[in-house]
Write a protein that holds these residues in place. Sequence first.
Motif, mmCIF file in Angstrom:
data_model
loop_
_atom_site.group_PDB
_atom_site.id
_atom_site.type_symbol
_atom_site.label_atom_id
_atom_site.label_comp_id
_atom_site.label_asym_id
_atom_site.label_seq_id
_atom_site.Cartn_x
_atom_site.Cartn_y
_atom_site.Cartn_z
ATOM 1 N N LYS A 136 0.953 -1.168 0.004
ATOM 2 C CA LYS A 136 -0.082 -0.058 0.109
ATOM 3 C C LYS A 136 0.927 1.350 -0.046
ATOM 4 C CE LYS A 136 -4.022 2.109 2.347
ATOM 5 N NZ LYS A 136 -3.466 3.567 2.539
ATOM 6 N N GLY A 137 2.161 1.226 0.706
ATOM 7 C CA GLY A 137 2.814 2.327 0.823
ATOM 8 C C GLY A 137 4.161 2.127 1.735
ATOM 9 N N TYR A 138 4.820 3.259 1.998
ATOM 10 C CA TYR A 138 5.733 3.129 2.731
ATOM 11 C C TYR A 138 6.165 4.541 3.625
ATOM 12 C CZ TYR A 138 8.625 5.167 -0.967
ATOM 13 O OH TYR A 138 9.119 5.870 -1.807
ATOM 14 N N PHE A 139 6.875 4.428 4.671
ATOM 15 C CA PHE A 139 7.392 5.552 5.694
ATOM 16 C C PHE A 139 8.644 5.999 5.250
ATOM 17 C CE2 PHE A 139 4.083 3.657 8.286
ATOM 18 C CZ PHE A 139 3.070 4.456 8.655
ATOM 19 N N LYS A 140 9.033 7.025 5.234
ATOM 20 C CA LYS A 140 10.562 7.358 5.176
ATOM 21 C C LYS A 140 11.114 7.483 6.459
ATOM 22 C CE LYS A 140 11.167 9.537 0.689
ATOM 23 N NZ LYS A 140 11.767 10.571 -0.050
ATOM 24 N N PHE A 141 12.106 7.874 6.996
ATOM 25 C CA PHE A 141 12.984 7.619 8.132
ATOM 26 C C PHE A 141 12.110 8.011 9.326
ATOM 27 C CE2 PHE A 141 15.495 8.685 11.833
ATOM 28 C CZ PHE A 141 16.062 7.408 12.063
ATOM 29 N N GLY A 142 12.307 7.033 10.359
ATOM 30 C CA GLY A 142 11.556 7.233 11.653
ATOM 31 C C GLY A 142 10.550 6.177 12.025
ATOM 32 N N GLY A 143 10.181 6.337 13.382
ATOM 33 C CA GLY A 143 9.323 5.283 13.787
ATOM 34 C C GLY A 143 7.923 5.737 13.622
ATOM 35 N N SER A 144 6.759 4.594 13.248
ATOM 36 C CA SER A 144 5.690 5.208 12.490
ATOM 37 C C SER A 144 4.565 4.257 12.956
ATOM 38 C CB SER A 144 5.915 5.256 11.051
ATOM 39 O OG SER A 144 6.882 5.705 10.553
ATOM 40 N N THR A 145 3.186 4.295 12.833
ATOM 41 C CA THR A 145 2.249 3.690 13.173
ATOM 42 C C THR A 145 1.122 3.636 11.872
ATOM 43 O OG1 THR A 145 2.393 4.547 15.254
ATOM 44 C CG2 THR A 145 0.153 3.561 14.503
ATOM 45 N N VAL A 146 0.834 2.441 11.897
ATOM 46 C CA VAL A 146 -0.455 1.899 11.117
ATOM 47 C C VAL A 146 -1.604 1.731 11.970
ATOM 48 C CG1 VAL A 146 -1.590 0.369 9.225
ATOM 49 C CG2 VAL A 146 0.908 1.388 9.212
ATOM 50 N N ILE A 147 -2.803 2.297 11.764
ATOM 51 C CA ILE A 147 -4.149 1.806 12.724
ATOM 52 C C ILE A 147 -5.119 1.484 11.565
ATOM 53 C CG2 ILE A 147 -5.725 2.756 14.082
ATOM 54 C CD1 ILE A 147 -3.793 4.802 14.886
ATOM 55 N N LEU A 148 -5.721 0.377 12.039
ATOM 56 C CA LEU A 148 -6.778 -0.249 11.157
ATOM 57 C C LEU A 148 -8.057 -0.171 12.119
ATOM 58 C CD1 LEU A 148 -5.350 -3.271 9.543
ATOM 59 C CD2 LEU A 148 -5.213 -1.119 8.480
ATOM 60 N N PHE A 149 -9.147 0.230 11.590
ATOM 61 C CA PHE A 149 -10.584 -0.024 12.383
ATOM 62 C C PHE A 149 -11.359 -0.913 11.204
ATOM 63 C CE2 PHE A 149 -8.983 4.180 13.770
ATOM 64 C CZ PHE A 149 -9.146 4.125 15.108
ATOM 65 N N LEU A 150 -12.018 -1.844 11.979
ATOM 66 C CA LEU A 150 -12.804 -2.737 11.274
ATOM 67 C C LEU A 150 -14.238 -2.813 11.793
ATOM 68 C CD1 LEU A 150 -9.854 -4.423 11.357
ATOM 69 C CD2 LEU A 150 -11.270 -6.092 10.294
ATOM 70 N N GLU A 151 -15.271 -2.785 11.142
ATOM 71 C CA GLU A 151 -16.658 -2.689 11.825
ATOM 72 C C GLU A 151 -16.846 -4.036 12.623
ATOM 73 O OE1 GLU A 151 -19.185 -1.613 7.901
ATOM 74 O OE2 GLU A 151 -17.381 -2.892 7.323
ATOM 75 N N LYS A 152 -17.811 -3.663 13.553
ATOM 76 C CA LYS A 152 -18.516 -4.648 14.488
ATOM 77 C C LYS A 152 -18.620 -6.053 13.826
ATOM 78 C CE LYS A 152 -22.095 -5.461 17.992
ATOM 79 N NZ LYS A 152 -23.299 -4.997 18.459
ATOM 80 N N ASP A 153 -18.267 -7.085 14.664
ATOM 81 C CA ASP A 153 -18.675 -8.734 13.984
ATOM 82 C C ASP A 153 -18.192 -8.933 12.750
ATOM 83 O OD1 ASP A 153 -19.984 -8.649 16.280
ATOM 84 O OD2 ASP A 153 -22.013 -8.360 15.561
ATOM 85 N N LYS A 154 -16.814 -8.294 12.315
ATOM 86 C CA LYS A 154 -16.423 -8.894 11.007
ATOM 87 C C LYS A 154 -14.934 -9.589 11.308
ATOM 88 C CE LYS A 154 -18.842 -6.519 8.255
ATOM 89 N NZ LYS A 154 -19.847 -6.872 7.195
ATOM 90 N N VAL A 155 -14.432 -9.552 12.648
ATOM 91 C CA VAL A 155 -13.198 -10.440 12.923
ATOM 92 C C VAL A 155 -13.077 -10.920 14.237
ATOM 93 C CG1 VAL A 155 -11.814 -8.369 13.109
ATOM 94 C CG2 VAL A 155 -10.636 -10.462 12.468
#
Length: 295
Positions: free
Chosen positions: A248-267
């Motif tokens: 999907k993509g990438y970060f250049k230098f540094g610590g970073s974060t990916v956050i995902l939100f999923l709908e109720k009762d999907k996983v």
Amino acid sequence: MIKIFNRKTKTYDIEKISGEKYLNWIYDTSVGVSLLEIFLKRKFFSHIYGKYCDSSYSSKKIPSFVKDFNINMDEYENSLDEFKSFNEFFIRKIKSKYRPIASEKNLLISPGDGRISVYENIDLNKIVQIKSFHYSMNELIMNDEIASLYKNGTCIILRLCPTDYHRFHFIDDGICDNTIKIDGKYYSVNPIALKKIPKLFCQNKREWSLFHTDNFGKVLYLEVGATCVGSIIQTYRPNKRVSKGDEKGYFKFGGSTVILFLEKDKVKIDRDIIEQTNLGYETKVLIGEKIGTKI
């Protein structure tokens, strides 16, 4: 000292932090905090450091970085002498055989290498950043209509350290919308900073997009920048079909974060990850690794 749960050994590893003394001084002393607020959290500082990391001069720090953090370069496509700058090394590509994708349609995978925390049945007005610190979904993405989709859903937080593989991937087949960009500050996303800066994710530069998956409903992808992260680079093509595991993509230098939100009762997230999150520990995961199962 930061303890990370190791799923394979069922024990805790101690995270070796890049710039640990610097982070502790910045976030724990009055002089450091003043410098942070005046200068270090601002785009200008990260932009200047990003320029340095793009320069050929920065390549000199690569060998010592690899040695200090015991990075296995056999897993990556390029050898050390092929990188012309530190940023080229930082966004290095991994050999696919070292990150197999759990291909079964009902399995939810990690979008990247990092340390994961997962919160279920989330309150949109009180999402957990770290113990005692919370933020609201609307503050995070500034879109109440989209935020409402995730009432009582699941929030997955993947923290990437500077030593990690820094590309992030799609968790399923589907189609991803255009990216929405939100300008902001550049605080560190290390737990040292998360314990000090309220609503940190809502203050930092971030980008989000809605991913229409084949198996897990509408998944909100959010990428958060951090200190010295000069850029969040999206490499996918919006509104075109992608496959599970595609970049999907990438970060250049540094610590970073990916956050995902999923709908109720999907996983249903794997029990060990939930248990460790409830205990206050992150779990080490790799791109393509199973972290949950479709409901």
